[in-house]
Design an enzyme around this catalytic site. Structure first.
Site, short mmCIF file in Angstrom:
data_model
loop_
_atom_site.label_atom_id
_atom_site.label_comp_id
_atom_site.label_asym_id
_atom_site.label_seq_id
_atom_site.Cartn_x
_atom_site.Cartn_y
_atom_site.Cartn_z
N TYR A 1 0.83 -1.21 0.00
CA TYR A 1 0.00 0.00 0.00
C TYR A 1 0.87 1.26 0.00
O TYR A 1 0.49 2.28 -0.58
CB TYR A 1 -0.94 0.00 1.20
CG TYR A 1 -2.17 -0.84 0.99
CD1 TYR A 1 -3.28 -0.33 0.33
CD2 TYR A 1 -2.23 -2.16 1.44
CE1 TYR A 1 -4.42 -1.09 0.12
CE2 TYR A 1 -3.36 -2.94 1.24
CZ TYR A 1 -4.45 -2.41 0.58
OH TYR A 1 -5.57 -3.17 0.37
N GLU B 1 -8.20 -6.56 5.63
CA GLU B 1 -7.49 -7.73 5.08
C GLU B 1 -6.80 -8.53 6.17
O GLU B 1 -6.70 -9.77 6.07
CB GLU B 1 -6.51 -7.27 4.00
CG GLU B 1 -7.24 -6.81 2.74
CD GLU B 1 -6.39 -5.95 1.82
OE1 GLU B 1 -5.14 -6.01 1.93
OE2 GLU B 1 -6.98 -5.21 1.00
#
Length: 403
Positions: A94, A136
């Site tokens: 990310y 997640e």
């Protein structure tokens, strides 16, 4: 994120609407140039055909439009997170995406991207990243707790290959280590990772599991798509179709939000186009094996008899199962007269079987190409079906938002 930053994000909405895909196109090119290793993680077919860029542009726009309350996007984010878990996406990635996205905004938007706007988007992105990372993390933990499951990639042996039609082959995948495999919900998928020589890259793809759960193996049924380098669309399916029994591939544990509801006793209406029948097969077999024998209507459309996979199995089951009704649509009429009386010529038209599908409390599942899904969804709405009872699976990046 403070109120001023939210206002700055909302001020960029017209730019995102007008030039969102230009931005995402630039972003992906920049990111792959700076981090070529990520080409092994992304579907380069969807990069080439533009679907991934469109999906990201839509997602960025939706986030900006809902910056006051991103929680309204949680349904979409769960779908993305589920896909990310199946691809083994990690938190550190990310940061790469965030760095490249903010740099792309600065370079594409130019002078309009003031330091204040860039700062607002940086805060906004990492706010979203935290939501996704936390989501997640829960998915990884939930998956790891399942008997026989695993996170990341695991090697499986192709022990059997069956030709189901001129375009579709079934692959029976057994764990190379001989250990237990995870159960799944009918309708879910696995991610497959193979090396594509034409690209010189590892490539992931998602394929629906096409049978009820069997503790020995997973089955996927793959259509051989067209595609030649440098256009990567279809190259993974071609690579799989060139595999032989005994070859080894890597897969991730079953995932996906499109599946039968647990313990539901509602009748089922399964509507598929082309290879979209694969998750429906899993649902049909699961219903059969569970001995619930819920009333089920099978509706399938394809071009012609030669590409119609599993037709004998479905026809034989129909003869045995009083709870199953089937409707098959061919674009062109079949040559086999004995089989033609079971065929409706033309594209799938739910109004031609509306008496069979208007079942009390029925759940409707649709899978196929994008336009097929939209057409069948609209037909169900026109038949006064509650949208809460309609579920659909779009192959590839999510571009449809109907519910």
């Amino acid at each position: 994120m403070n109120s001023n930053q939210k206002e700055l994000i909302k001020a960029t909405i017209p730019i995102l609407r007008a030039s969102g895909e230009d931005l995402t196109n630039y972003f992906y090119a920049r990111m792959f140039r700076e981090h070529p290793e990520l080409r092994n993680m992304f579907n380069m077919g969807n990069q080439a055909n533009g679907r991934q860029k469109s999906a990201l542009a839509n997602a960025v726009l939706a986030y900006a439009e809902n910056i006051e309350d991103p929680s309204v996007l949680i349904g979409v984010l769960k779908g993305i997170g589920t896909k990310h878990r199946s691809l083994n996406i990690q938190p550190e990635q990310y940061k790469i995406v965030g760095t490249q996205l903010i740099a792309s905004i600065a370079e594409v938007v130019g002078e309009a991207a003031t330091p204040e706007i860039l700062e607002a988007w940086t805060v906004a992105f990492y706010q979203l990243a935290k939501i996704m990372i936390d989501l997640e993390k829960g998915l990884y933990e939930e998956n790891a707790a399942k008997p026989g499951s695993w996170n990341g990639w695991r090697k499986f042996v192709i022990k059997k290959i069956v030709e189901e039609s001129t375009e579709i082959k079934s692959f029976y995948l057994y764990p190379e280590d001989g250990k237990e495999i995870a159960n799944f919900h009918a309708g879910q998928f696995i991610s497959v990772q193979v090396f594509v020589p034409e690209l010189g890259l590892l490539q992931p793809r998602q394929y629906s599991l096409s049978s009820a759960f069997n503790p020995e193996y997973y089955r996927i049924s793959v259509k051989k798509e067209s595609g030649i380098a440098p256009n990567p669309s279809g190259l993974v399916s071609q690579t799989l179709h060139s595999k032989r029994e005994g070859d080894v591939i890597s897969i991730s544990a079953p995932a996906g939000l499109f599946h039968l509801e647990k313990d539901s006793k509602s009748p089922l209406v399964l509507i598929s186009g082309g290879v979209g029948l694969t998750p429906m097969l899993s649902m049909l077999e699961t219903n059969l094996n569970a001995l619930q024998n819920k009333k089920t209507v099978w509706i399938h459309g394809c071009r012609n008899e030669s590409v119609h996979a599993f037709k004998e199995q479905i026809s034989a089951l129909k003869e045995e199962a009083e709870w199953l009704a089937t409707f098959t649509f061919y674009d062109s009429a079949p040559n086999d007269e004995a089989f033609s009386n079971e065929i409706i010529e033309g594209r799938v038209d739910l109004h031609k079987c509306k008496e069979a599908i208007l079942l009390e409390e029925a759940k409707f599942y649709i899978c196929g190409p994008e336009m097929f899904i939209k057409t069948q969804y609209e037909a169900l709405i026109n038949l006064n079906i509650n949208q809460e009872n309609i579920f659909y699976e779009e192959f590839g990046p999510q571009l449809i938002n109907l519910n």
